[in-house]
Design an enzyme around this catalytic site. Structure first.
Site, short mmCIF file in Angstrom:
data_model
loop_
_atom_site.label_atom_id
_atom_site.label_comp_id
_atom_site.label_asym_id
_atom_site.label_seq_id
_atom_site.Cartn_x
_atom_site.Cartn_y
_atom_site.Cartn_z
N PRO A 114 64.63 86.61 29.05
CG PRO A 114 62.26 85.99 28.70
CD PRO A 114 63.35 86.68 28.25
CD GLU A 140 85.00 108.35 28.76
OE1 GLU A 140 85.50 107.60 29.42
OE2 GLU A 140 85.00 109.78 29.33
#
Length: 181
Positions: A114, A140
């Site tokens: 954060p 892929e």
């Protein structure tokens, strides 16, 4: 006004990629001074704590370019536009592991970093796995190896820093507290 709120008065987008966007926000601080914030915008992600009938944790090993090493992690992936976290969790579980489930239980959500990024990870749990006939599909450009480990084996990998990311460390703690088989 929210406590310690910083008001953005200008945003400059430096880069927009396939996964992240880098913005520089010019902000007014609570005391009236100004500053700049470098922010990574991310669509969010999911991760799945998946246990087999034998009580083993399903993990994947893959190369992580930022760390320049292979890491062992729980199945995870980024949310697609308009995709629900639960749908994404099921998709990632199937694509990376070749397992599916009719029961995903939401554990929690958490921000990964954060201080500079808005990425949120939605964490799910299942111990009701079914093997898909066709096996893992995979992306892929993603090369992964499936692992199924006992808690002791996973904890040893954590000590050896083969498991070295926050979501998987969180998963191991959750599994242990839940009462690993």
């Amino acid at each position: 006004m929210k406590k310690f709120e910083e008001k953005t008065y200008h945003t400059e987008t430096i880069y927009t990629g396939k996964i992240v966007q880098l913005d520089i926000d010019s902000v007014t601080l609570p005391d009236g001074n100004t500053s700049k914030r470098e922010l990574i915008k991310h669509p969010g992600a999911v991760a799945v704590i998946a246990l087999t009938d034998e009580g083993k944790l399903v993990l994947v090993e893959q190369y992580r370019k930022p760390m320049e090493k292979s890491m062992v992690e729980i199945p995870a992936g980024k949310l697609e536009p308009n995709e629900s976290p639960e749908s994404c969790a099921l998709r990632e579980l199937e694509e990376e592991t070749g397992y599916t489930s009719d029961h995903l239980e939401k554990v929690t959500s958490f921000y990964t970093s954060p201080g500079f990024a808005d990425e949120i990870v939605h964490l799910y749990f299942t111990d009701q796995l079914k093997k898909l006939e066709e096996g893992p599909a995979g992306d892929e450009d993603e090369f992964v190896e499936l692992l199924e480990l006992t808690l002791e084996e996973a904890e040893q990998m954590e000590k050896d820093e083969r498991i070295h990311d926050a979501k998987t460390a969180y998963a191991l703690l959750y599994w242990k507290l839940r009462g690993a088989k």
